[in-house]
Design an enzyme around this catalytic site. Sequence first.
Site, PDB file in Angstrom:
ATOM      1  N   ASP A   1       0.894  -1.222   0.027  1.00 44.65           N
ATOM      2  CA  ASP A   1       0.030  -0.029   0.169  1.00 44.65           C
ATOM      3  C   ASP A   1       0.931   1.328  -0.137  1.00 44.65           C
ATOM      4  OD1 ASP A   1      -2.091  -1.464   0.253  1.00 44.65           O
ATOM      5  OD2 ASP A   1      -2.303  -1.896   2.114  1.00 44.65           O
TER       6      ASP A   1
ATOM      7  N   LYS B   1      -0.400  -7.640  -4.143  1.00 42.64           N
ATOM      8  CA  LYS B   1      -1.666  -6.853  -3.948  1.00 42.64           C
ATOM      9  C   LYS B   1      -1.345  -5.540  -3.982  1.00 42.64           C
ATOM     10  CE  LYS B   1      -4.413  -6.638  -0.187  1.00 42.64           C
ATOM     11  NZ  LYS B   1      -4.737  -5.167  -0.390  1.00 42.64           N
TER      12      LYS B   1
ATOM     13  N   ASP C   1      -6.479  -4.425  -5.768  1.00 45.98           N
ATOM     14  CA  ASP C   1      -7.421  -4.613  -4.549  1.00 45.98           C
ATOM     15  C   ASP C   1      -8.500  -3.348  -4.894  1.00 45.98           C
ATOM     16  OD1 ASP C   1      -8.949  -5.282  -2.374  1.00 45.98           O
ATOM     17  OD2 ASP C   1      -7.193  -4.800  -0.941  1.00 45.98           O
TER      18      ASP C   1
ATOM     19  N   LYS D   1     -11.919  -3.470  -5.138  1.00 44.75           N
ATOM     20  CA  LYS D   1     -13.205  -3.608  -4.346  1.00 44.75           C
ATOM     21  C   LYS D   1     -14.272  -3.041  -4.978  1.00 44.75           C
ATOM     22  CE  LYS D   1     -11.088  -4.303   0.161  1.00 44.75           C
ATOM     23  NZ  LYS D   1      -9.688  -3.501   0.034  1.00 44.75           N
TER      24      LYS D   1
ATOM     25  N   ASP E   1     -20.258  -1.306  -7.941  1.00 41.75           N
ATOM     26  CA  ASP E   1     -21.029  -0.459  -8.417  1.00 41.75           C
ATOM     27  C   ASP E   1     -21.913  -1.223  -9.313  1.00 41.75           C
ATOM     28  OD1 ASP E   1     -22.753   1.822  -9.396  1.00 41.75           O
ATOM     29  OD2 ASP E   1     -20.720   2.934  -8.972  1.00 41.75           O
TER      30      ASP E   1
ATOM     31  N   SER F   1     -11.600  -7.826   7.494  1.00 39.43           N
ATOM     32  CA  SER F   1     -10.876  -8.289   8.849  1.00 39.43           C
ATOM     33  C   SER F   1     -11.191  -7.222  10.047  1.00 39.43           C
ATOM     34  CB  SER F   1      -9.491  -8.204   8.628  1.00 39.43           C
ATOM     35  OG  SER F   1      -8.928  -6.873   7.771  1.00 39.43           O
TER      36      SER F   1
ATOM     37  N   GLN G   1      -8.125  -1.959  12.057  1.00 39.11           N
ATOM     38  CA  GLN G   1      -7.693  -3.355  11.384  1.00 39.11           C
ATOM     39  C   GLN G   1      -7.298  -4.364  12.364  1.00 39.11           C
ATOM     40  OE1 GLN G   1      -7.407  -5.326   9.333  1.00 39.11           O
ATOM     41  NE2 GLN G   1      -5.752  -5.294   7.786  1.00 39.11           N
TER      42      GLN G   1
ATOM     43  N   GLY H   1       0.698  -7.037   4.811  1.00 35.29           N
ATOM     44  CA  GLY H   1       1.079  -5.639   4.348  1.00 35.29           C
ATOM     45  C   GLY H   1       2.119  -4.899   5.224  1.00 35.29           C
ATOM     46  N   ARG H   2       1.567  -3.993   6.076  1.00 37.30           N
ATOM     47  CA  ARG H   2       2.525  -3.426   6.816  1.00 37.30           C
ATOM     48  C   ARG H   2       3.707  -4.358   7.787  1.00 37.30           C
ATOM     49  NH1 ARG H   2      -1.760   0.303   9.168  1.00 37.30           N
ATOM     50  NH2 ARG H   2      -3.086  -1.659   8.514  1.00 37.30           N
TER      51      ARG H   2
HETATM   52  N1  5IU Z   1      -7.791  -5.417   3.444  1.00 39.02           N
HETATM   53  C1  5IU Z   1      -7.880  -5.943   4.637  1.00 39.02           C
HETATM   54  N2  5IU Z   1      -9.099  -6.353   5.155  1.00 39.02           N
HETATM   55  C2  5IU Z   1     -10.015  -6.733   4.533  1.00 39.02           C
HETATM   56  C3  5IU Z   1      -9.684  -6.473   3.024  1.00 39.02           C
HETATM   57  C4  5IU Z   1      -8.749  -5.858   2.702  1.00 39.02           C
HETATM   58  O1  5IU Z   1      -6.985  -5.546   5.564  1.00 39.02           O
HETATM   59  O2  5IU Z   1     -11.059  -7.353   4.938  1.00 39.02           O
HETATM   60  I1  5IU Z   1     -11.435  -7.140   1.833  1.00 39.02           I
HETATM   61  C5  5IU Z   1      -6.644  -5.230   2.737  1.00 39.02           C
HETATM   62  C6  5IU Z   1      -6.541  -3.783   3.333  1.00 39.02           C
HETATM   63  C7  5IU Z   1      -4.861  -3.655   3.031  1.00 39.02           C
HETATM   64  C8  5IU Z   1      -4.308  -5.074   3.289  1.00 39.02           C
HETATM   65  O3  5IU Z   1      -4.409  -3.251   1.672  1.00 39.02           O
HETATM   66  O4  5IU Z   1      -5.466  -5.887   2.733  1.00 39.02           O
HETATM   67  C9  5IU Z   1      -3.759  -5.399   4.702  1.00 39.02           C
HETATM   68  O5  5IU Z   1      -2.762  -4.583   5.242  1.00 39.02           O
HETATM   69  P1  5IU Z   1      -2.037  -4.557   6.389  1.00 39.02           P
HETATM   70  O6  5IU Z   1      -1.487  -5.983   6.621  1.00 39.02           O
HETATM   71  O7  5IU Z   1      -1.004  -3.675   6.428  1.00 39.02           O
HETATM   72  O8  5IU Z   1      -3.003  -4.240   7.534  1.00 39.02           O
END
Ligand code: 5IU
Length: 513
Positions: A287, A309, A340, A342, A345, A403, A462, A481-482
């Site tokens: 991200d 992703k 991603d 999402k 529409d 999540s 999160q 991700g992070r």
């Molecule tokens: N992401 C989530 N939760 C979800 C969905 C997508 O965290 O339910 I659907 C995405 C958002 C981010 C990545 O791009 O997954 C998770 O990043 P972190 O691991 O940095 O929290």
Amino acid sequence: MLSKLCKLCAPVQLLRLPYYLHSKLQSITMDSFNQRLKSLIVKLHEINALKFGNFKMKVGINSPVYFDLRVIVSYPKVMGSLSRLLWEFSNSSLDPFDHICGVPYTALPIASIISVEADVPMLIRRKETKDYGTRKLIEGKFEEGDRCLIIEDVVTSGSSILETFRDLKTEGLSVTEAIVVVDREQGGIQNLASHGLKMRSLCTLTQIMNTLLEKGKVDQNTVDQVKNYISLTQIPLKDYVPLKEVSKRNRLSMSFMDRAQETKSLVAAKLFRIMAEKRTNLCLSMDTTNSMELLELASKVGAHICLLKIHIDIIKDFSKDFITNLVALAKEYNFLILEDRKFADIGHVVKLQYSQGVHEISSWADLVTVHPIPGPGIISGLKAALEELSQQDRGCFIVVEMSSQGNLNSADYKTAAVKLAMTHSDFVVGIVCQSSSLVPDPGLIQLTPGVKLDKGSDTLGQQYNSPEHVVLNGADVAVVGRGITEAQDIIGTVKEFQTRLWEAYEKRISPNE
Ligand code: 5IU
């Protein structure tokens, strides 16, 4: 079993009488049965369980008549006489059975009354499986091979009966027959027969209309409208996923290579193979807002991931070159790209969002994420965009569960979303969710975000679980991700995620090794 049914079926148990008395009494009984059925029909009309007008049906066709038998729960006498009539009508000529099961929800009270009064054990089909505990589809005590009769209130296409039929069969029960209160005469009986299920109905829509006309409750015009409607609208099975398409094999104990055989999607098969070949089920979520940073990181970790992703709309310096370089890296390191996005529409708009604009997502993203909230049109919109592309190996993940804390994904929404995914499994490669019970088909891939080395949360809702926890809860691919992008030692951390996730997967498929 049938000998126990005296209380409800007393009026039709005439079998031991001399023949001349038997037939006489039988016709008297039939007359009284027909009278009672006619009064029931009039009563149902009175309590608004039968309505006339212009109604949108679940299957998408407008109808001049609508049945809402749910209201009978507010009229116990009607509910009792309806259940009794249904039983009297059918019980003397049914296939042998050990249990009855009402199709949820309207037929549940009807089945309960029959169960109690006729002393026949009942089973309950869960509309959604529990996320915890035993994860049973069917509640009640039964043995494999037991026979079960299905009870339903109104049949249109027969799809609800078939869902119950499928779950009963999945749990090892034998089912040959269904009894229903009203047959709308729109193809249900034929649809069920094509799946090996007999159906008998207490009354048909035509019988109901004739009775209401005879009793002066509707006029000839309404009767003609309904007759015309029946002849024009034979409803096909739309959303039903046939039994043979739901593999009985438990995906949690299957290898990715085996599961590559189970999917209908080219891109899902490709992802399964990449995971097996590279021994990684790690998806890196990058991200970042800077394209160079993204490309640098992708080249560093590309060998350890199966999926990258991204969120293309947060890149500040987007260019066509960036995409060219990203696609080249994906090829070099053999990973797929998941945008991603999402989408959420109507079909017409997502078709444009997917293929047009500066990003032209469909031209480079192997996979995209989709919120199923608009219904099947969203899948049709994405597919329509692809028809204009020569590149056909594309797919999407459907977001069924999030999540984040306090997310609004209700149980009914999740059930409907999974059904949508199963119905379109040529294009839907998998489901984004947190729990294994939501991914019933080994051909579908469970993608689970919210993963860090340890359980925890961020400051914006999160929620994180460990690699072992998510894999045990069904994650095929874990999104990190992070947990990686903010680590001091990025390569070391990527390798640690890769190893822990892969070991958890290997343990899941061969627990005793
Ligand atoms: N992401 C989530 N939760 C979800 C969905 C997508 O965290 O339910 I659907 C995405 C958002 C981010 C990545 O791009 O997954 C998770 O990043 P972190 O691991 O940095 O929290």
